[in-house]
Enzyme design. Structure first.
Site, PDB file in Angstrom:
ATOM      1  N   TYR A  11      19.207  60.213  30.421  1.00 38.15           N
ATOM      2  CA  TYR A  11      20.041  59.726  31.552  1.00 38.15           C
ATOM      3  C   TYR A  11      19.858  60.879  32.385  1.00 38.15           C
ATOM      4  CZ  TYR A  11      24.377  58.322  33.701  1.00 38.15           C
ATOM      5  OH  TYR A  11      25.504  57.869  34.644  1.00 38.15           O
ATOM      6  N   ASP A 537      35.653  62.511  40.731  1.00 39.87           N
ATOM      7  CA  ASP A 537      35.604  62.761  39.476  1.00 39.87           C
ATOM      8  C   ASP A 537      36.803  61.493  38.633  1.00 39.87           C
ATOM      9  OD1 ASP A 537      35.037  62.970  36.720  1.00 39.87           O
ATOM     10  OD2 ASP A 537      36.605  64.780  36.827  1.00 39.87           O
ATOM     11  N   HIS A 539      36.584  60.821  35.192  1.00 40.30           N
ATOM     12  CA  HIS A 539      36.722  61.073  33.864  1.00 40.30           C
ATOM     13  C   HIS A 539      38.128  61.691  33.744  1.00 40.30           C
ATOM     14  CE1 HIS A 539      32.542  60.267  34.083  1.00 40.30           C
ATOM     15  NE2 HIS A 539      32.588  60.035  32.540  1.00 40.30           N
TER      16      HIS A 539
END
Length: 666
Positions: A11, A537, A539
């Site tokens: 990735y 972000d 997360h």
């Protein structure tokens, strides 16, 4: 003859399209057999690089793609007709596929031969990664339109990669991971079927083009049985719910990223054996072997991996595939009563969980109600509590902590890749040049067509999106045109519905007393803690757990979810008259975003409010943040959430000239 190896990917993507192109070429030269593109957060959430929310985020966690020129540069010299490209993209999946198609056409490719995958699973974004843009209904329409287009025009492309990977990172148990992924798949298939864009006789093609992207954790037997349960239930659903008679169309096809959540900052060399064990869970069982695998790097809990770290992960796959005899035999677990019993247990649990989602009306209502998010936050809280209590052992973290110094991390500044902030300025400058050189009338006409189509539910938006790509529209312009019609969305945080700890241990009881005593000493009814995620972000798993535990300890917690500007956070801190601000950044944007919040608090006359920061923050960056006024920095090494909350109490006490009740470190 041995089986052919799975697609081997890393990735990858960072800094700029040109830098990422060079990285792709190096990885392909090392034997990587597929590309897995990581896009940066502005690209994922539909912002141009010069938007206020993109500050500090450009090129951090992936490659910035703001227009057709960037996509050309990203795949320069890489023949797309011979490539298998996976794109981890969801809210803007239609846009990125349109750019990819136009570049392929410019290379002379026949688009019917393009192979690859767009993740395009927006539902899990409301529960985990947070890169959604629009409300669930319009988002599902974009997913449906992309599927219908690819079935008709790009028959070898996988238009949806139902992604349970991030559900596990958000707290899902194996049962929940299976259930919520399969419920997502049925929600997507129902939407495609009900849209009328696909004839009933072609639904088998739709089912056959859906793939899954799963998480493989360190509990080998459970994870391997999870994959067998996944395959068993998917076969039943596609046969019984959709009437698919061809076994080939019903096959459970999946790729995997082994678990990044379980990677540790403490003794990070242990992450290598974790990665290998997790990979075995999705390769040893031939019946349900992954079709594509990408492995994290050993140092992802420390920061952005370097090319050498990614090469190590690729070599792990190559040794297993080419040196071992793994691919030479049939399924090693057929007929095992242990495996069969565990598989049946997981399948039964998943069916029960799916029935609960069905009672709520399906995945979209379950997302909108906050039910699913609350379930994941609660599950994650339970898992963290088991680690903190020592019930779940994590080597090097809560047991076997004595260690020799690691040569891998001896130079902490060199053990991860650092994105030069100059790339962000260069990307913004390139964006400005792109806007100046294009045909503004063609751009206006393409965006008008897109908005008009979005207002008509029966119109497939892929053709209008392709017209935007060809006209030179930017990522932000495409998404904001749709925002005008669809609106924007803020998903439930799930924090408020999680029950407090029933019987707190000694540590939490001690922190509760400290919270109460501190509030009394400074003359406050309750200590107020503002938790914020500046930038893009999404997360939020860690900050959600801090919110739950701080509330359990007696704090009044103000948490409004993800995607806030530093200005919004500073204004909320002043308006709520908080005693501490906690900032969470896992994307690498902490170096710019956290100091910005500090500056804005000082400008507002609230510079005395202490600020703490948490995330994937390398030691050198942590020192810089502390030098700029951050009171404490927390990283993945700080696994004890109650201890973190206790340190926040001490931060507040010191800000008020009081002696700490706990020992503060850093």
């Amino acid at each position: 003859m041995p089986d052919k190896p799975w697609l081997m990917r890393t990735y990858a993507g960072h800094s700029s399209a040109r830098e990422s192109n060079a990285l792709f070429r190096r990885n392909l030269a090392k034997g990587q057999t597929g590309l897995s593109v990581a896009f940066d957060l502005p690209t994922q959430t539909g912002y141009d690089a010069d938007h206020v929310l993109a500050r500090g985020e450009v090129g951090r966690v992936g490659v910035p793609v703001g227009h057709l020129g960037d996509m050309r540069a990203l795949f320069d010299g890489i023949p797309l007709e011979r490539s298998n490209t996976s794109m981890t993209i969801n809210a803007t999946a239609m846009w990125l596929l349109a750019l990819y198609q136009v570049v392929a056409e410019e290379q002379g490719a026949d688009i019917t031969g393009l192979t690859g995958t767009t993740q395009n699973d927006i539902i899990k974004e409301y529960l985990s990664r947070g890169t959604y843009v629009f409300p669930p209904g319009p988002s599902l329409r974009l997913t449906t339109d992309l599927i219908a287009y690819t079935v008709a025009r790009m028959p070898r492309w996988n238009p949806v990669n139902v992604c349970s990977y991030h559900l596990q990172e958000a707290g899902a148990t194996p049962v929940q991971e299976i259930a919520y992924a399969l419920c997502t798949a049925t929600a997507i298939l129902d939407a495609v079927r009900d849209s009328g864009q696909i004839p009933a006789e072609r639904m088998g093609e739709v089912v056959g083009r859906i793939s899954f992207f799963v998480n493989a954790g360190v509990r080998f037997v459970e994870e391997m049985c999870k994959m067998r349960a996944f395959a068993r239930l998917w076969d039943a659903i596609t046969r019984e719910r959709y009437g698919i008679t061809d076994p080939a169309w019903r096959r459970f096809r999946y790729g995997v990223q082994v678990n990044s959540l379980g990677l540790t900052e403490a003794q990070p060399e242990n992450n290598i054996q974790r990665i290998v064990l997790e990979m075995l869970a999705v390769t040893l069982s031939r019946q349900v072997r992954a079709r594509a695998i990408q492995l994290p790097a050993w140092n992802e809990a420390l920061g952005l991996p370097r090319p050498w770290d990614q090469q190590w992960s690729l070599r792990i796959q190559q040794v297993l595939a080419y040196e071992s005899d793994l691919l030479e035999y049939g399924d090693l677990f057929d007929g095992s009563p242990v495996v069969e019993a565990k598989t049946a247990e997981l399948a039964a649990g998943a069916e029960a969980e799916m029935a609960e989602v069905a009672e709520l009306g399906g995945m979209v209502p379950a997302v909108e109600s906050g039910y699913l998010k609350a379930r994941l936050v609660a599950s994650h809280a339970a898992r963290r509590a088991r680690i903190e209590s020592g019930e779940d052992k994590v080597v090097g973290v809560n047991c076997f902590q004595a260690t020799e110094p690691s040569p891998l991390t001896a130079d902490s500044g060199a053990s991860v890749h650092h994105v030069d902030p100059a790339y962000e300025a260069a990307v913004r400058a390139d964006l400005a040049r792109w806007r100046e050189q294009r045909d503004s009338e063609a751009v206006r006409a393409a965006l008008d067509r897109l908005r008009a189509g979005a207002a008509r539910p029966e119109v497939n938006l892929m053709e209008a999106t392709l017209a935007c790509a060809r006209a030179g529209v930017t990522t932000g312009e495409w998404s904001f045109a749709l925002r005008e019609v669809f609106g924007e969305y803020r998903a439930p945080t799930g924090v408020g519905a999680v029950a407090a700890v029933g019987s707190p241990g000694e540590e939490l009881a001690s922190v509760r007393l400290a919270v109460k005593a501190t509030a009394a000493e400074i003359g406050a009814g309750r200590l107020r803690l503002l938790l914020g995620k500046p930038g893009l972000d999404g997360h939020s798993n860690g900050v959600e757990q801090i919110a739950v535990r701080a509330r359990d300890a007696g704090f009044e917690v103000i948490y409004q979810g993800i995607r806030l500007t530093p200005a919004q956070i500073a204004a909320a801190a002043v308006a709520e008259d908080v005693h501490c601000v906690g900032l969470s950044v896992l994307s690498g944007g902490h170096a710019e975003l956290v100091p910005d919040v500090l500056r804005r608090l000082r400008k507002a006359g609230a510079g005395d409010i202490p600020v703490v920061a948490g995330g994937i923050i390398p030691p050198a960056d942590a020192e810089l943040l502390r030098a700029q006024g951050v009171a404490a920095v927390f990283t993945p090494a700080d696994f004890g959430i109650t201890a973190i909350v206790g340190r926040i109490v001490d931060v507040i006490r010191r800000a008020h000239g009081l002696e700490p009740v706990r020992t503060m470190e850093g």
